[in-house]
Every structure is written in structure tokens, then in C-alpha cells.
Design an enzyme around this catalytic site. Structure first.
Site, PDB file in Angstrom:
ATOM      1  N   ASP A 232      56.013  41.798  54.567  1.00  0.00           N
ATOM      2  CA  ASP A 232      56.836  41.348  54.798  1.00  0.00           C
ATOM      3  C   ASP A 232      56.657  41.577  56.190  1.00  0.00           C
ATOM      4  O   ASP A 232      56.903  42.352  56.640  1.00  0.00           O
ATOM      5  CB  ASP A 232      58.193  42.296  54.538  1.00  0.00           C
ATOM      6  CG  ASP A 232      58.866  41.927  52.758  1.00  0.00           C
ATOM      7  OD1 ASP A 232      58.949  40.704  52.482  1.00  0.00           O
ATOM      8  OD2 ASP A 232      58.312  42.541  51.662  1.00  0.00           O
TER       9      ASP A 232
ATOM     10  N   ASP B   5      57.577  35.326  47.172  1.00  0.00           N
ATOM     11  CA  ASP B   5      58.577  37.026  46.860  1.00  0.00           C
ATOM     12  C   ASP B   5      60.203  35.633  46.946  1.00  0.00           C
ATOM     13  O   ASP B   5      61.276  36.600  46.398  1.00  0.00           O
ATOM     14  CB  ASP B   5      58.206  38.205  48.398  1.00  0.00           C
ATOM     15  CG  ASP B   5      59.329  39.306  48.148  1.00  0.00           C
ATOM     16  OD1 ASP B   5      59.896  39.146  46.629  1.00  0.00           O
ATOM     17  OD2 ASP B   5      59.650  39.968  49.314  1.00  0.00           O
TER      18      ASP B   5
ATOM     19  N   HIS C 122      51.060  42.098  49.697  1.00  0.00           N
ATOM     20  CA  HIS C 122      52.259  40.995  50.717  1.00  0.00           C
ATOM     21  C   HIS C 122      52.712  42.239  51.530  1.00  0.00           C
ATOM     22  O   HIS C 122      53.871  43.240  51.275  1.00  0.00           O
ATOM     23  CB  HIS C 122      53.432  40.737  49.093  1.00  0.00           C
ATOM     24  CG  HIS C 122      54.741  39.966  49.466  1.00  0.00           C
ATOM     25  ND1 HIS C 122      54.617  38.795  50.459  1.00  0.00           N
ATOM     26  CD2 HIS C 122      55.880  40.542  49.954  1.00  0.00           C
ATOM     27  CE1 HIS C 122      55.528  38.407  50.551  1.00  0.00           C
ATOM     28  NE2 HIS C 122      56.754  39.636  50.624  1.00  0.00           N
TER      29      HIS C 122
ATOM     30  N   HIS D 232      61.464  36.059  55.012  1.00  0.00           N
ATOM     31  CA  HIS D 232      62.806  36.182  53.568  1.00  0.00           C
ATOM     32  C   HIS D 232      63.956  37.318  53.574  1.00  0.00           C
ATOM     33  O   HIS D 232      64.201  37.108  52.348  1.00  0.00           O
ATOM     34  CB  HIS D 232      61.792  35.018  52.253  1.00  0.00           C
ATOM     35  CG  HIS D 232      60.935  36.133  52.059  1.00  0.00           C
ATOM     36  ND1 HIS D 232      59.456  36.348  52.167  1.00  0.00           N
ATOM     37  CD2 HIS D 232      60.705  37.766  51.644  1.00  0.00           C
ATOM     38  CE1 HIS D 232      58.731  37.468  52.066  1.00  0.00           C
ATOM     39  NE2 HIS D 232      59.428  38.074  51.234  1.00  0.00           N
TER      40      HIS D 232
END
Length: 1025
Positions: free
Chosen positions: A74, A196, A72, A446
């Protein structure tokens, strides 16, 4: 965002001794042989196209554990996008995406059974363009074989609370187009993957369904909701994500991952983890293989009992993992071999490398009937007193900049489409919409528009937007010169919200080009700061239009006002000339102020003081539609009238602040960038009264309210408008008293609303909210304020069934109705503590002085039956407000044989009011992307016909080009609609009919309520004439 930073990272706490309902008698399958060969070159177990055909074989009479190797990544959070990609500043966070992708590809080549999932195209596309042709060919083979699978496929994994649906569609389109252009159908993601984001919106699911996704996986779920779902075996169900679109158009199979998106406890084999590797050498004193196998078998059984099929999924990865992919894969290889070897001893667990799509495929083949969800997953809490509702408002200036940039990007896209190739290369240089498109896509991440990054990362997000505006300004200049026929020195005023525009403030004459991105004509009040003179304003035909110069009481700045009439998808050019020897007629602001504290009590007693009798000293502003009255003693708004519909509503509006919790005996949880937690339920007044000044001219009426040194407001009414404008200014929020503050604007009325209020979902469909209530489980409310906050992307309203009060916002904010007849919106927050969710710094914005923010709320009072017409059309105008471009005038002709024009429309006829031109953008050298949207919900317009289907003829709709061919696609424009198909699911509400796609007829394009239709149009641009 870091999952490891969560104090209550939800673990799948399986029960003991539960029966497996799907098991059956029969011979056990033999164990799979251990594949231990090292492949130096790409092994190809299948040459079929990627998709479900390449999925691994499962064992039907066993519990199949699908191991999903993933990372994951970001797109900005604790480090900037570039710092994450290149692996810079690892002292902040050890993360380097380029090394992750290098390492993963090498590890996939080493063993043909291995699989991996990647998501964020903002990173992958950058990495891809840095690879050699040979490496790209290898990666294409991995994708074709289904061993490297893309999930979601957007530029980023977008937030779902603070994002507008138009921006979500744009960023998904950007990422999916990269995959389509690079890998063809092999690279098309089959599943949406939002592991997430901090809560999940219904509109997001609807958009995913319309993009053609077969299923949706997410990680974060309210802790109470999760317990109930596990107990009821509803961790997976069909989400019916639209109340207007006919099922299964917006139906989406949705699965809640068992462990958020982390590996199971004790099974994390990354350089960032401290878990022990598998030691399978019995001679070693560190031998642990048998213990880990027993642990895994129990874990699989415990987890499997909460899901309905003989399949369960385990996410093997987390934030920025797999930088040394060999560590992960070497241990997973051993785990698979050792666990499957137990099948010879009677084990009924089968472990395999898999992907989200392959897991979904097995669920679909089970042919079960699934329960249906029709609400959303807001607000999200990961424990008592831990509601993630603060980020709905965090960093309000960045949220506004993002919304303004969405507007500018649409203008840029439209003018690029209308002007054709001349927009990209012209007298002002190379114009380009791509940098702003990519920057806007990054902002949907996000931890970006959500306001939940570190300060230096938020600064970098703003830098990316600013850098994207510049080539779009060049494009606009080229396009406006081409379409107007005149090459001017164009000027863009970016600080009009603070009354700064050098050209208008210093020039004796100038032009104002007003561009309207809507599909209908608009009348727009232009406001420009000017010098202390009288000005003459002329419209495109040369006729003088009414204008006025108003002095701002707070700053003594003069602003020129005039109303501009602008055609659909076009521009009007107004000329402004200083009149020599004249000074402006003074409009001295009238001070209207008396200090008094008698008018209002605490919110629990507010209803008794709502009805204030009119007095001769009352302060009132009024146009032909709206009247607003202010209390002479307090200076605050006390009454609003809709003169057209003969409605009167006592309404008191004031500013308050919640004292941010820093933790207490109930919980150590503090308010922070993510979490909203006031230390008491009742907010405190910023001031119980306001010093007021009145400005009244023929073009505007304003009441200027000053509440304190850091809070003020202008209540404004323009002629011909059916809404009241409240322009608030808050900040810098003082925190010298040691108290973090969360500032709200609150409207109190006597409406009997029975605990109900309504908010939009990503600016589109409307959801009913009920105080202290969740539709699908019995809520144990631990935070009566924060636990009732919801994201407000564009509007919030209350109604008693007869009268409706609606407030439109100019950015995403948190909002609620904490008592009947009340609406509150959080406009700003400044905090002194971090909320322990990984950011590691308090939300202080600028460390020394805080941040000064200005914004607008538009207030509408209507009959409930007709209110949708008002708020739908006004919200559209707010989102796509006209763009102003200034020029000194006296430019040279674009073509000598073509006379300049001062007005232009890109449409030959206006669009109906219920049709919104969502997208008009260049797609290729002679191709455009076109999206048309029905912007009313089913049954929403109870009086007129705006909720009815509407049919358009596209053949000669546009004036700047001719459509020579039209193809309809899915929402993200990566599949032809006629060829697109999705997996079919059976909801417990009964079977749904597969949607039919009639033959496309450009002369008859019908839109059903809330339907968006997407087209790729081959075009031929008109020659200059």
C-alpha cells in the site's frame, strides 16, 4: 490495505468429488526433476524478450497450478509512504518495502525457476534510483527473462470509486513511463492487477483496455456475486466496458482471483505469518510434508472446479510480505518438488512458479468462448450488513483537495507546454510539474483519495499535495510572465472558499489573471474578498465591466463580483482599482424567516406535501433561464423552473443525518471509514426549517439558509447560467451525544422514476442503477440504505422520461435514490467506532472538533432528450474551472522589445463542444503529450449532433507552438498505436473484428463518441513577438 484484517476474507471453499471436465486419457507426464542448485550469479534459462515467450512450460493433460509470488504494498495506509518504504514505525505495522525488494532480488538470483510479481511504481522507482549500476543490470536481466514481472505498472494501484478518469490516466501514465524508460518493452505489463480496491468500475476496465492490457485480475468481489459466479463457472469472463466504443476496443478479459489476494489457508510462509514451514525430513518429529501435500492436492482440485480450464492460480503473498523472501521461496521450492513428485503415483496436478501474464496466456490458448459482463462491480459487500459504501464520502475535505489539485496540475501542465522551456527556468526560479504529478498519482491510491487511511497518513497525503503545488506556482509565474510579456509579483489565493485572500483584501489596486484550461471560451464569475470600498474593474481592453461588492450575511465579509470572459486555453487580465471616497452601496441581506414545522413529514409520506401553492410572501430567485422558489414558512427550496424549456418541478431540498450503527443483534458491524451502515432506514432532519436571508444584485441572487450551528447553505443564481448552485457548509459534526452522524443533502420530487437512477463511472460514461437490484444475480438485500449507495464522481440524475433532474458534485460522494423521485448525496460523516477493516481508529477527522467542510452541488432541470448537453458541458467546466492568479501590477517587461499583452489564447480556433482537451503536457525537450477526447456517449445528444463523430485539424490548431511530427499511441502513451496488439478473446455475443488503424493524418483526426486519442507531438515553440 490489509487483507488479513477482513473478518470475512473470502476463501475458495471448493466442493468435494467434482469431475474435471478438461481431463483426458493418456499417459501421464513424468515428474519434473528437482532443481536444487544455488545460483550465485544470474542464471539465464532464456535470452528472449520478456512477455509470453518467457512463460514456463505447462502440462496439457494436468491441472496446472500457477503459483504467483507477490507482495501487496500500500502506498500509504496505516503508515505514510516514507514510513512504509524505509520500514519506520514497525510498532504500527511491520513493513519495509526497501527490504522486500532487496530480499526478493537476492532470492530470485538463488534459483532460476523462481518468479516474482511487483506492482507499485511509487515504491519500485524510489528503490531503483538507490541501487548501484551493477544491481540495476542484474534486475534488467531478471525482467528480460520474465522472472521479475511487473503487473499493472501504475504509480499506485488506484481506487476505482472516488477517482476521476483523468487522474487515473495520469497516474498510470507516470508509472508505465517509468517502466518504459527503464526496461523498454521488456518491462511493459501485460495484465492489470487490482487485487485490493473495494469494488470495480466499468470505466476502469475501459481505460485498462485502451491502455493495451490483455487481461484484468482483481480480488474483491461481493460475497453473493462470488457464490453465483462459482456455481455458474463465471469467475472469468469478458468485460464489455463501454456502451459507446465499438468492441473489442473496451473489451477486457477479467479474472476473479480465488482467494482475494492471500495465500491459501495454512500455506503462508512469511515472517508475518504463523503457518508451519514444510518439514520434509522424515526423521523429524515435526515432519508434515505428506500431510501438506495431500492438503494441497485437495485444495487445488477444489479450487479448480470453479474455473473452466485446466489452469488455476494461487496468490502466494499478501500485504508487505517477502521481507525475508528466502522463507517464502524455500517453502515454495519444496512444495513444487513434493507435489509434482506425486505425478509418478498418478497425481494429475502440476505446480509451477508463474505470473499473472503467464496464467492469462494459457487461458487465451484454450480458445474458449466467454460470457460477457456489461455493468460494474459496485457496491461491494464482504458479508451481510457489510457494504463498503461509506468510503465513497469519507474525508470529504481531502477528496476536494485532490480534485482541486487535479485542476491545478492540468493548468500547470498546459502552461508548461504553451510557454516551453521558459516555464521551467525563468525569473521566478525553477518551475516543475513533476512533484505535483507524483503527489497526485499517490493520491489515487486505494487508501488515499478513498479516505480510508489513518489520520496521520491522510495528513501526509495533504502535505504531499501542498508540496507539489509550490514548484507548480513557480512554473505558472514563469509561464505567465513569458506569455503576458510582463514580470509581476504573482500571488496565489488558496483560501477563496473561506473568503480569504490577503492581496485583494489589502490592496488599493491589483490585477486578476484568469486562466481558462478548457478548449472553449468561458464566462466566469470572479469572487474575491475585498475591503469595504467601491472598486472599478476593467477588462483586457481597458473597458469598464459591471462589478458589485456583496456583504456575506454569515461573516460580514465583502466580496467583489465581476464576470470575466476568458479565451480558450488562455488568460485574460483584469485590473481592479479602489475608487477613493466612495463606499459600496449597501445590499442589506433581507431576513425572510418564520418558524414552522408543518411543511414536511418523513420521507415515506413526502410526496403528498410536495405541491406548495405560491404565496405573496414567497421567496424567489430568477435569471433568464432558471427560477427557484422557497417556502416562506420553512425557508427551504420547494420548486424549480426551467424558463427556457417551460418546465416546472416541485422539488424539496433539505439536510438529514443517518445515525451510524455501532452494531446490533443482526450484526456486530459498525459504520466506519469503509463501511456505511445506518442503524435505521429513515434519516433524521438536521432541521425542518432554515433561517433565510436574501441577497439580490445585478450580478448574483442568493438565498442564505441557516439550518443549525453546524449546517448552512447558500442557494445561488448567476445571470446567464442554466444551473442552480447550492453551496453547503457542514461541520464540525457534533458527536457529544454519543451518535456518529452521516450527513446527506436530499432532493425530493414527484417524478415517477420506477426505481431507476443514474450515476457516472469515474466522471465519464453513465450507468443505470436500479434500487434493490443487481443485473447479474438475484440480490438478497440486507441493508436497504447502504446497499443502494453508489459512487458519484461527478453527477447523479433521475428522470421520468420527459423531465430530468441532475445534480453535479465538486468531489466524489456516495449517492442514491432510495424512493422514486428522490436523490440523496452524502456530504460528510463523522463516526465514533472503527469498522474492523484494519485502520484501527474511528473516522473522527480532527479528534476534538471534527472537520468543517464546504462544497457545491449544481442542479440542472432539463428535458430528458437534451439533458446530456447541459450536464456534460457543465461537468467539464466544474472540473476545469478557471485558475485565478493575482498580481499588484506595475511589473517590468519580460523582453524590452516586446509589449505586454493582457489576453492570450493557446488555440487558433476553439474546439467543438463535444471535444475535450484531456491532456496537454511536456513529454520531452521538444515533445508534448496530447490527448483529445470525445466527451459525449453514443446517442446521448438526442436533438443535436454532439453524439456524432467529430474531425479536427491539428496542423495549425495551437498558437504557441507548431507540431512538426505526430505519433499516435495507446492511452497511457507507452506503445505506438500502430504496433500495439492485444490478445483476442471470443465473447458469447459473437466474434468481434480486430480494430484497424488507418494512416495518421494530422489534418483529419476523427473522434468517435467516448473515444480518447493520445499523441506524442514533436513541436517547435513560437518566438516572442
Amino acid at each position: 490495505m490489509g487483507a488479513d484484517a477482513r473478518p470475512l476474507g473470502e476463501r475458495a471453499a471448493g466442493g468435494r468429488g467434482a469431475a474435471w471436465p478438461w481431463t483426458s486419457s493418456g499417459a501421464l507426464c513424468p515428474p519434473l526433476p528437482l532443481l536444487s542448485f544455488l545460483f550465485l550469479f544470474l542464471a539465464a534459462p532464456s535470452v528472449r524478450a520478456a512477455g509470453y515467450e518467457t512463460c514456463p512450460t505447462v502440462k496439457p493433460n494436468m491441472l496446472n497450478v500457477h503459483l504467483v509470488a507477490h507482495t501487496h504494498d500500500d502506498v500509504g495506509w496505516l503508515k505514510t509512504v516514507d514510513q512504509y518504504f524505509y520500514g519506520i514505525h514497525n510498532r504500527i505495522q511491520h513493513a519495509g518495502v526497501q527490504y522486500i525488494l532487496d530480499s526478493v532480488i537476492s532470492s530470485l538470483l538463488a534459483e532460476p525457476t523462481r518468479r516474482f510479481v511487483y506492482v507499485e511504481m511509487a515504491f519500485f522507482s524510489r528503490w531503483w534510483h538507490q541501487q548501484t549500476n551493477a544491481t540495476q543490470d542484474v534486475v534488467r536481466d531478471l525482467v528480460r527473462q520474465g522472472r521479475l514481472e511487473f503487473a499493472n505498472g501504475g504509480w499506485v494501484m488506484n481506487d476505482e470509486a472516488a477517482t476521476h478518469y483523468g487522474a487515473i490516466i495520469d497516474q498510470m501514465t507516470l508509472g508505465l513511463r517509468f517502466l518504459e524508460d527503464t526496461f523498454g518493452n521488456d518491462g511493459r505489463p501485460r495484465v492489470a492487477w487490482h487485487i485490493d480496491p473495494f469494488g470495480h468500475s466499468r470505466e476502469q476496465a475501459s481505460l485498462f483496455a485502451q491502455m493495451g492490457f490483455d487481461g484484468f485480475f482483481f480480488g474483491r468481489l461481493d460475497y453473493q456475486d462470488k457464490l453465483v459466479r462459482k456455481m455458474n463457472l463465471e469467475m472469468e469472463q469478458v468485460w464489455r466496458a463501454s456502451a459507446s466504443l465499438k468492441p473489442p476496443t473496451a473489451d477486457l478479459f477479467t479474472s476473479v482471483l480465488p482467494n482475494m489476494y492471500n495465500p491459501p489457508e495454512n500455506l503462508c510462509w512469511d515472517v508475518l505469518c504463523a503457518d508451519k514451514p514444510i518439514v520434509d525430513d522424515r526423521r523429524s518429529p515435526e515432519y508434515n510434508a505428506e500431510e501438506l501435500v495431500d492438503y494441497f492436492l485437495k485444495l487445488a482440485k477444489d479450487q479448480g472446479q470453479f474455473y473452466r480450464t485446466n489452469h488455476t492460480v494461487m496468490t502466494m503473498g499478501s500485504d508487505f510480505q517477502y521481507e525475508n523472501a528466502n522463507m517464502w521461496f524455500k517453502n515454495l521450492d519444496k512444495l513444487i518438488q513434493l507435489v509434482n513428485a506425486q505425478q509418478a503415483n498418478g497425481s494429475r496436478v502440476n505446480v509451477l512458479y508463474s505470473t499473472p501474464a503467464c496464467y492469462l496466456w494459457e487461458l487465451n490458448k484454450a480458445k474458449l468462448t466467454w460470457s460477457v459482463k456489461q455493468d460494474d462491480f459496485f457496491p461491494y459487500a464482504d458479508g451481510p450488513h457489510m457494504f463498503w459504501t461509506g468510503y465513497f464520502t469519507s474525508r470529504p475535505a481531502l477528496k476536494r483537495y485532490e480534485r482541486l489539485s487535479y485542476n491545478f496540475l492540468q493548468v500547470c501542465n498546459q502552461l508548461e507546454a504553451l510557454a516551453g522551456p521558459a516555464a521551467n527556468m525563468g525569473p521566478y526560479g525553477a518551475g516543475d510539474s513533476a512533484p505535483l504529478n507524483e503527489a497526485m498519482a499517490v493520491l489515487q491510491h486505494h487508501d488515499a483519495v478513498s479516505g480510508t487511511s489513518k489520520q496521520h497518513v491522510a495528513d501526509d497525503y495533504a502535505r504531499q499535495l501542498a508540496a507539489g503545488w509550490k514548484p507548480c506556482e513557480v512554473l505558472l509565474s514563469n509561464a505567465l510572465a513569458r506569455l503576458s510579456g510582463s514580470k509581476e509579483v504573482f500571488s496565489f489565493c488558496h483560501n477563496l472558499n473561506t473568503s480569504l485572500c490577503p492581496l485583494s483584501q489589502t490592496s488599493k489596486s491589483f490585477q486578476v489573471i484568469v486562466y481558462n484550461p478548457l478548449g472553449r471560451k468561458v464566462n466566469w464569475m470572479v469572487r474575491l474578498p475585498v475591503s469595504k470600498h467601491v472598486f472599478l474593474v476593467k477588462d483586457p481592453s481597458g473597458a469598464v465591466v459591471p462589478s458589485d461588492v456583496v456583504t456575506m450575511p454569515s461573516s460580514n465579509v465583502q466580496e467583489l463580483l465581476f464576470s470575466a470572459s476568458v479565451p480558450a486555453l488562455g488568460f485574460s487580465i483584469y485590473s481592479v482599482t479602489q475608487v477613493p471616497g466612495w463606499s459600496p452601496r449597501a445590499h442589506p441581506p433581507e431576513p425572510r424567516f418564520r418558524k414552522s414545522l408543518s411543511w414536511i413529514k418523513s420521507s415515506s409520506h413526502v410526496k403528498s406535501s410536495l405541491h406548495v401553492k405560491p404565496s405573496s410572501r414567497d421567496l424567489t430567485i430568477q435569471n433568464e433561464y432558471i427560477s427557484a422558489r422557497f417556502d416562506p414558512d420553512t425557508g427551504l427550496l420547494v420548486e424549480m423552473k426551467n424558463l427556457e424549456q417551460d418546465l416546472l418541478l416541485p422539488v424539496r431540498q433539505a439536510f438529514y443525518w443517518y445515525n451510524a450503527s455501532t452494531g446490533n443483534k443482526l450484526s456486530s458491524q459498525a459504520s466506519g471509514a469503509y463501511i456505511f451502515r445506518p442503524n435505521r432506514q429513515e434519516p433524521l432532519f438536521i432541521s425542518r426549517w432554515a433561517q433565510t436571508r436574501l441577497v439580490k444584485t445585478a450580478l448574483v441572487q442568493e438565498v442564505h439558509q441557516n439550518f443549525s450551528a453546524w449546517c448552512s447553505q447558500v442557494v445561488r443564481l448567476y445571470p446567464g447560467k442554466r444551473h442552480l448552485e447550492l453551496e453547503w457548509t457542514v461541520g464540525p459534526i457534533p458527536v457529544g451525544d454519543g451518535w456518529g452522524k452521516e450527513v446527506i443533502s436530499r432532493f425530493d420530487t414527484a417524478l415517477e422514476t420506477k426505481g431507476l437512477f443514474f450515476t457516472d463511472s469515474n466522471g465519464r460514461e453513465i450507468l443505470e442503477r436500479r434500487r434493490d437490484y443487481r443485473p447479474t444475480w438475484k440480490l438478497n438485500q440486507t441493508e436497504p440504505v447502504a446497499g443502494n449507495y453508489y459512487p458519484v464522481n461527478s453527477r447523479i440524475y433521475i428522470t421520468d422520461g420527459n423531465m430530468q433532474l441532475t445534480v453535479l458534485t465538486d468531489r466524489s460522494q456516495g449517492g442514491s435514490s432510495l424512493s422514486d423521485g428522490s436523490i440523496e448525496l452524502m456530504v460528510h460523516r463523522r463516526l465514533l467506532r472503527d469498522d474492523d477493516r484494519g485502520v484501527g481508529e474511528p473516522l473522527l477527522e480532527t479528534e476534538n472538533t471534527g472537520l468543517w467542510v464546504r462544497g457545491r452541488h449544481l442542479v440542472l432541470l432539463d428535458k430528458a432528450r437534451t439533458a446530456a448537453v447541459g450536464h456534460r458541458l457543465q461537468a467539464e467546466k466544474e472540473l476545469l474551472a478557471p485558475q485565478l492568479v493575482l498580481a499588484r501590477g506595475g511589473g517590468t517587461p519580460y523582453h524590452l522589445e516586446v509589449s505586454p499583452r493582457k489576453q492570450f489564447s493557446g488555440l487558433r480556433r476553439e474546439l467543438p463542444p463535444n471535444v475535450h482537451l484531456l491532456t496537454l503536457a511536456r513529454w520531452g525537450p521538444e515533445m508534448l503529450l496530447l490527448r483529445l477526447e470525445h466527451q459525449f456517449a453514443l446517442g446521448e445528444d438526442m436533438v443535436g449532433n454532439l453524439s456524432s463523430p467529430v474531425t479536427l485539424d491539428l496542423r495549425d490548431l495551437f498558437s504557441a507552438f507548431t507540431i512538426t511530427d505526430l505519433q499516435e499511441t495507446t492511452l497511457a502513451a507507452n506503445q505506438l498505436r500502430a504496433r500495439a496488439s492485444r490478445l483476442q478473446w471470443t465473447p458469447n455475443t459473437g466474434p468481434t473484428r480486430k480494430p484497424s488503424h488507418p494512416r495518421l493524418d494530422p489534418a483529419s483526426i476523427t473522434l468517435q463518441p467516448m473515444e480518447i486519442r493520445t499523441f506524442l507531438a514533436s513541436v517547435q515553440w513560437e518566438e516572442e513577438s
